[in-house]
Design a protein around this motif. Structure first.
Motif, short mmCIF file in Angstrom:
data_model
loop_
_atom_site.label_atom_id
_atom_site.label_comp_id
_atom_site.label_asym_id
_atom_site.label_seq_id
_atom_site.Cartn_x
_atom_site.Cartn_y
_atom_site.Cartn_z
N ILE A 18 0.87 -1.18 0.00
CA ILE A 18 0.00 0.00 0.00
C ILE A 18 0.90 1.22 0.00
CG2 ILE A 18 -1.68 1.33 1.34
CD1 ILE A 18 -2.71 -1.37 2.42
N GLY A 19 0.65 2.17 -0.89
CA GLY A 19 1.52 3.33 -0.95
C GLY A 19 0.79 4.56 -1.47
N LEU A 20 1.42 5.69 -1.25
CA LEU A 20 0.85 6.96 -1.71
C LEU A 20 1.59 7.40 -2.97
CD1 LEU A 20 -1.00 9.43 -1.22
CD2 LEU A 20 0.79 10.37 0.23
N VAL A 21 0.83 7.70 -4.02
CA VAL A 21 1.46 8.07 -5.29
C VAL A 21 0.83 9.34 -5.86
CG1 VAL A 21 1.89 5.64 -5.84
CG2 VAL A 21 -0.15 6.79 -6.77
N GLU A 22 1.50 9.87 -6.87
CA GLU A 22 0.89 10.92 -7.69
C GLU A 22 0.61 10.29 -9.04
OE1 GLU A 22 3.37 14.41 -7.74
OE2 GLU A 22 3.49 14.40 -5.55
N ILE A 23 -0.57 10.58 -9.54
CA ILE A 23 -0.98 9.94 -10.78
C ILE A 23 -1.52 11.01 -11.71
CG2 ILE A 23 -3.33 9.38 -9.98
CD1 ILE A 23 -2.85 6.61 -11.31
N SER A 24 -1.20 10.91 -12.99
CA SER A 24 -1.74 11.91 -13.90
C SER A 24 -2.47 11.23 -15.04
CB SER A 24 -0.63 12.84 -14.39
OG SER A 24 0.01 12.29 -15.49
N THR A 25 -3.56 11.85 -15.47
CA THR A 25 -4.41 11.27 -16.51
C THR A 25 -4.23 12.05 -17.81
OG1 THR A 25 -6.24 12.68 -15.80
CG2 THR A 25 -6.15 10.46 -14.87
N ASP A 26 -4.49 11.38 -18.92
CA ASP A 26 -4.33 12.03 -20.22
C ASP A 26 -5.34 13.14 -20.45
OD1 ASP A 26 -2.38 10.20 -20.62
OD2 ASP A 26 -3.03 9.63 -22.63
N THR A 27 -6.54 12.93 -19.95
CA THR A 27 -7.57 13.97 -20.08
C THR A 27 -8.10 14.28 -18.69
OG1 THR A 27 -9.14 12.19 -20.52
CG2 THR A 27 -8.32 13.38 -22.42
N PRO A 28 -8.64 15.48 -18.50
CA PRO A 28 -9.16 15.84 -17.18
C PRO A 28 -10.33 14.94 -16.79
CG PRO A 28 -8.99 17.76 -18.61
CD PRO A 28 -8.79 16.56 -19.48
N VAL A 29 -10.33 14.45 -15.56
CA VAL A 29 -11.42 13.60 -15.10
C VAL A 29 -11.97 14.14 -13.77
CG1 VAL A 29 -10.81 11.48 -16.29
CG2 VAL A 29 -9.73 11.99 -14.12
N PRO A 30 -13.29 14.02 -13.58
CA PRO A 30 -13.89 14.51 -12.34
C PRO A 30 -13.89 13.41 -11.28
CG PRO A 30 -15.61 13.96 -13.93
CD PRO A 30 -14.30 13.55 -14.54
N LEU A 31 -12.99 13.48 -10.33
CA LEU A 31 -12.96 12.50 -9.25
C LEU A 31 -13.12 13.21 -7.90
CD1 LEU A 31 -9.94 10.27 -10.41
CD2 LEU A 31 -12.38 9.75 -10.64
N ASP A 32 -13.73 12.50 -6.96
CA ASP A 32 -13.92 13.03 -5.60
C ASP A 32 -12.85 12.46 -4.68
OD1 ASP A 32 -16.42 14.61 -5.58
OD2 ASP A 32 -17.31 12.74 -6.30
N PRO A 33 -12.62 13.11 -3.55
CA PRO A 33 -11.79 12.46 -2.53
C PRO A 33 -12.49 11.17 -2.07
CG PRO A 33 -12.11 14.78 -2.01
CD PRO A 33 -13.05 14.45 -3.13
N TYR A 34 -11.71 10.10 -1.92
CA TYR A 34 -12.30 8.80 -1.58
C TYR A 34 -13.08 8.86 -0.28
CZ TYR A 34 -12.62 3.80 -0.58
OH TYR A 34 -13.09 2.54 -0.31
N GLN A 35 -12.59 9.65 0.66
CA GLN A 35 -13.29 9.67 1.95
C GLN A 35 -14.68 10.31 1.85
OE1 GLN A 35 -11.97 12.09 5.08
NE2 GLN A 35 -10.94 13.58 3.78
N LEU A 36 -14.94 11.01 0.76
CA LEU A 36 -16.29 11.55 0.56
C LEU A 36 -17.15 10.61 -0.27
CD1 LEU A 36 -15.68 15.35 -0.10
CD2 LEU A 36 -16.15 14.17 2.05
N SER A 37 -16.55 9.81 -1.12
CA SER A 37 -17.33 8.89 -1.93
C SER A 37 -16.46 7.76 -2.45
CB SER A 37 -17.96 9.62 -3.13
OG SER A 37 -18.42 8.68 -4.08
N ARG A 38 -16.83 6.54 -2.10
CA ARG A 38 -16.08 5.39 -2.59
C ARG A 38 -16.26 5.25 -4.10
NH1 ARG A 38 -17.81 0.73 1.76
NH2 ARG A 38 -16.01 0.90 3.13
N ASP A 39 -17.48 5.53 -4.57
CA ASP A 39 -17.76 5.27 -5.98
C ASP A 39 -17.07 6.23 -6.92
OD1 ASP A 39 -19.92 3.07 -6.33
OD2 ASP A 39 -20.50 4.19 -4.55
N THR A 40 -16.99 7.50 -6.55
CA THR A 40 -16.37 8.47 -7.45
C THR A 40 -14.99 8.88 -6.99
OG1 THR A 40 -17.61 10.19 -6.32
CG2 THR A 40 -18.53 9.38 -8.38
N GLY A 41 -14.53 8.26 -5.90
CA GLY A 41 -13.18 8.54 -5.42
C GLY A 41 -12.26 7.33 -5.50
N GLY A 42 -12.85 6.19 -5.85
CA GLY A 42 -12.06 4.96 -6.01
C GLY A 42 -11.86 4.68 -7.48
N PHE A 43 -10.73 4.11 -7.82
CA PHE A 43 -10.49 3.76 -9.23
C PHE A 43 -9.64 2.50 -9.31
CE2 PHE A 43 -7.15 6.77 -8.04
CZ PHE A 43 -5.99 6.12 -8.45
N LEU A 44 -9.62 1.90 -10.49
CA LEU A 44 -8.76 0.75 -10.73
C LEU A 44 -7.68 1.15 -11.72
CD1 LEU A 44 -11.46 -2.02 -11.41
CD2 LEU A 44 -10.41 -1.40 -9.22
#
Lengths: 630, 312
Positions: free
Chosen positions: A390-416
């Motif tokens: 388990i680790g903390l990373v910085e991740i960048s996406t090719d296009t802008p995506v709307p994501l929430d902080p995980y602690q506010l929403s598992r569905d829109t703050g979690g990703f695979l």
């Protein structure tokens, strides 16, 4: 009565409560779950008979008595090894009418990822501690994973109390240790219950052996559960990830599951948290109009204005009156915790596919900030993450995506994160916060602009996008057209599919996702060239409508002409200039457009040219479309 | 919590709320699959689970049409009433019904009596299914399997990956986090999708009752011709069943808890001829439904070994 009312509401809102059971076979976890299942009459009689008459080697339960651990046994491989290697899901009918789904997670260290899976949907964790052994490293690991995955309620079962003579002192020692460990993790609701899964004490019924304990049994704890924070439900307002476009006569609706907040006809919403506000027209559940839909409802929405919404988009409540982190402004960089699940370790700088809800976008891990020791909680420097890390990373996406902080929403703050060749899930990601909002990147306005460059060249920059089957004649037409334009003194460039694949896009394959990325990069390149004042001729199979639509979306009206080079399939196969159809036929080219993958012809091309006809005719047609004299 | 307050809480949880939640979850899975895969298909086996599955599919895409065909693997040994029901249902709902039979197996005369139940099942069900999926080029297939059905199913994924050749490899299954499915496939892989994973048998019947769904009449008790073999009641649906000397079908009041090939599906004695009776009976008789399936009994992990061969 006030408290009962609260309980009622919660039960109606949470008819199904999800539980992760952590601990190992040695802790008596199978026995505890088996007993919960058996004594709530959640297992059929013939399965109970099986548990009466079947014994694993080493079992000390006499034949004829129920060996509760047998009720939760699954795969043959596990029988052989006597351990639980995978997450199993069991249904528990609680006497209240509520349903509990227990995700039975493996306890061994090498299965941290499976535990994370089980915890990812859980409301409650049941964590076993063996009273004869006390708090062990794995207890800390389980608490770490549960806290990380957003489980806020933990029922700690101090098991095997029968083996320590049901002594209060033994229990208090462990309970104190567990509580102080839990305090580290912001776990708000921790119940510690002394139990004996073997004898049944404090599992279902209050134990007569431990009169010193006045708290709830394990079953009572499950029945009493309420969300640890009542306001959790309203942590963020309306969110609907669009899964599917429902079409019928005069009907276009956006289908998905409400993952936060509520929606009503007349509500204002914004697509992808950018652009104009639009209004919800109808809300349908199961094809019927409803006045309100809330979290977890599977709905179809129609919008009042014609909006170009596609699968993967996120429909959200408008930003007005919300805190900054309650509105998922699209961003291209995030800080996120990763639970690494892949066999291969994390590759810095490699392009993975990020899946969030129905959204799929290429993403790169740009920095690894640390790896967490799941036992001590210590953060350590790391160059990579391996399976179960388990680790903390910085991740960048090719296009802008709307994501929430995980602690506010598992569905829109979690990703695979998905590996692009094997297509395996290599990580689960939990967004901490966005690092770079798209709106923070304000392009510098230069004095010499597109118009200035175009004026100097005395031409109108445009993109002609030639799409068609391989062998349709796109490159031939592009070549002839460029020759003619060049002869007329116009400034041109041909972006050829094969050309870009040897350079700019040589890291891409031919799967639908890679094709999409190929098209996206070519379109962005064409845009830069048009900006530079050129007339750009793109010659690219670009088989999918969606990809071409996205390309067109980058340009102002009239600056992008979709040209369909329409050539009959038999002509194309006959020509086969690169021998591709022959290879595809032999089976060595599985993703060949027109053979292994479909080609989606343009529905409304700006120009259609006959690829089986004379090249000169096609060139003339295109010169007309460009409105240049010839 | 005192017993009194428990009672008041109990009254608050309508079974409907559980069904609503299960329905929404199933619809979510249907839509995700239809959105993410190129050619999904729904396996339709005519039984109660398939009936619910089909109803959920209709709801998921309403007011649009179900955007994939339904596929029945016909072993030629299904109860006659099942086939009638199948054809009528497809007609009434306007869904695209495909029927596939392993013709090779029919030619070779494969029956439950000549080849044994395991081999018969492999050829007429598993191989037939693989053939149909390959011929149709389907990359995702919905099934009505539930985790409560059988012990090895408890670990089944909602999105269950199949390797080339439809092989199920328990150790290669993907971790399922949240509601986010990894629907990506590499070359040759396909997906089996189980929208009803979290339903129980009781949920299925309560839902059928609530939604007022029609099911094959064989689920309700009626006088039917049966013979008793090895303690199992087999209904003699046609004259292909080889009776032993002295065996004579007798009329008994029976019904079925699951439906499949008639020579391999045991009936139970029952008087439950209405939905209310049936639900009441189920609360008393707490044997698992698969105890009536003759093909599951062979060896502890029989379902698991069938699945590695490509069975649902």
């Amino acid at each position: 009565m006030a408290t009962t009312k609260t309980a009622d509401t919660a039960l109606v809102e949470h008819p199904i409560v999800r539980v992760v059971a952590c601990g190992s076979v040695d802790d008596g976890k199978s026995t505890l779950i088996g007993r919960l299942l058996a004594e709530t009459e959640s297992v059929p009689d013939d399965i109970l008979d099986y548990a009466r008459n079947t014994r694993r080697s080493g079992s000390t339960i006499p034949q004829g008595e129920v060996d509760y651990s047998m009720l939760t046994d699954g795969l043959e491989a596990e029988h052989e090894q006597g351990i639980t290697i995978d997450v199993a899901y069991r249904h528990l009918y609680l006497p209240s009418g509520r349903r509990a789904i227990i995700a039975d997670a493996p306890g061994h260290e090498q299965y941290t990822r499976n535990m994370a899976v089980a915890a990812s949907t859980a409301d409650i964790a049941i964590l076993l501690v063996d009273a004869t052994r006390g708090i062990r490293p794995q207890t800390h690991r389980h608490l770490t994973v549960c806290a990380l995955m957003g489980v806020r309620t933990v029922i700690v079962a101090i098991n095997k109390m029968d083996a320590v003579d049901f002594k209060h002192v033994a229990f208090e020692d462990f309970a104190g240790g567990v509580r102080s460990a839990a305090a580290r993790f912001d776990l708000e609701d921790v119940v510690v219950v002394p139990v004996s899964a073997l004898t049944g004490d404090n599992v279902i019924e209050r134990s007569t052996q431990m009169p010193w304990y006045h708290g709830p049994t394990v079953l009572e704890s499950l029945m009493q559960w309420l969300p640890a924070r009542a306001e959790d439900h309203d942590a963020i307002p309306f969110r609907l990830p669009v899964q599917y476009i429902v079409r019928a006569d005069n009907f276009r609706g956006y289908a998905g599951t409400v993952v936060a907040g509520s929606v009503h006809p007349g509500d204002k919403v914004v697509v992808n948290a950018k652009g104009a506000t639009t209004t919800v027209e109808r809300v349908l559940v199961g094809g019927q109009d409803v006045k309100e839909a809330t979290s977890d409802d599977a709905v179809v929405l129609t919008l009042e204005t014609e909006t170009d919404v596609t699968r993967g988009d996120l429909i959200v409540a408008p930003a007005e009156g919300l805190a900054e982190d309650q509105y998922p402004r699209p961003a291209t960089a995030f800080a996120a915790d990763l639970v690494w699940t892949g066999e291969e370790e994390l590759r810095h700088g490699r392009s993975y596919l990020l899946l969030a809800g129905s959204l799929a976008v290429p993403a790169v891990v740009t920095a690894i900030r640390n790896r967490r020791d799941v036992v001590s909680g210590e953060e350590m420097a790391a160059r990579t993450l391996k399976m179960n890390d388990i680790g903390l990373v910085e991740i960048s996406t090719d296009t802008p995506v709307p994501l929430d902080p995980y602690q506010l929403s598992r569905d829109t703050g979690g990703f695979l994160l998905v590996e692009r060749v094997s297509r395996d899930t290599v990580a689960a990601g939990l967004v901490r916060h966005a690092l770079r909002r798209a709106h923070n990147v304000v392009p510098h306005t230069f004095t010499v602009d597109r118009e200035a460059r175009a004026t100097l060249k005395n031409q109108r920059p445009r993109v002609l996008w030639l799409t068609g089957l391989p062998g349709a004649g796109k490159s031939t037409i592009a070549d002839a057209l460029e020759g003619t334009l060049h002869g007329m003194g116009l400034h041109t460039y041909v972006l050829d599919g094969d050309g870009v694949r040897t350079g700019l896009n040589k890291d891409l394959g031919f799967t639908p996702e890679d094709r999409a990325e190929n098209v996206r990069r070519v379109a962005e390149t064409a845009k830069l060239m048009a900006d530079a004042g050129l007339i750009v001729i793109v010659s690219l199979v670009s088989p999918f409508r969606g990809d071409r639509r996205a390309a067109k979306g980058l340009f102002a009206d009239g600056d992008f002409l979709e040209v369909w080079v329409d050539t009959p399939a038999d002509v194309v196969v006959e020509r086969d200039p690169k021998g591709l159809y022959a290879k595809a036929k032999a089976g060595t080219l599985p993703n060949m457009t027109g053979v292994g993958q479909g080609y989606e012809p343009p529905e409304h091309p700006d120009v259609t040219v006959n690829g089986a006809g004379e090249v000169a005719d096609a060139v003339a047609q295109l010169l007309d479309a460009l409105q240049v004299a010839h | 919590m005192s017993p009194a307050s428990q009672t008041s809480v109990e009254a608050a949880v309508a079974p409907d709320a559980v069904l609503d939640a299960l329905e929404a979850e199933a619809i979510h899975i249907f839509r995700e699959t239809a959105g993410a895969f190129r050619r999904p298909v729904m396996l339709y086996s005519i039984g109660k689970d398939s009936t619910v599955l089909l109803h959920l599919a209709v709801k998921a895409f309403a007011p649009g049409k179900v955007p994939f065909p339904i596929l029945h693997i016909d072993t030629t040994w299904k109860f006659r009433e099942m086939i009638e029901f199948r054809d009528r249902t497809a007609r009434e709902l306007g869904v695209d019904l495909l029927v596939h039979t392993n013709q090779e197996g029919v030619k070779e005369g494969v029956t439950p009596f000549t080849h044994g139940t395991h081999e018969y099942t492999r050829i007429m069900k598993t191989v037939a299914l693989r053939e149909a999926l390959d011929e149709g080029g389907y990359d995702a297939a919905f099934g009505g399997a539930r985790r409560d059905e059988e012990r090895s199913r408890a670990k089944e994924r909602v999105f269950s990956l199949r390797e080339p050749g439809h092989r199920w490899e328990p150790r290669k299954q993907r971790p399922e986090f949240w509601r986010t499915a990894n629907t990506q496939l590499s070359e040759g892989q396909t997906m089996r999708v189980f929208p009803m994973s979290n339903w129980t048998e009781l949920d299925v019947w309560r839902y059928i009752q609530r939604e007022n769904l029609e099911v094959v009449p064989l689920y309700f008790a009626k006088e039917r011709p049966v013979v008793e073999r090895d303690g199992q009641l087999i209904m003699i649906d046609d004259d292909r069943y080889p009776l032993k000397d002295g065996e004579k079908p007798e009329m008994r009041n029976v019904r079925f808890r699951t439906l499949g090939c008639y020579p391999l599906t045991a009936a139970v004695e029952s008087t439950a001829d209405t939905m209310d009776d049936l639900l009441a009976e189920m609360l008393v008789d707490r044997r698992s439904e698969r105890s009536g399936r003759l093909i599951d009994g062979e060896g502890g992990g029989s379902m698991e070994s069938k699945k590695t061969e490509g069975y649902f």
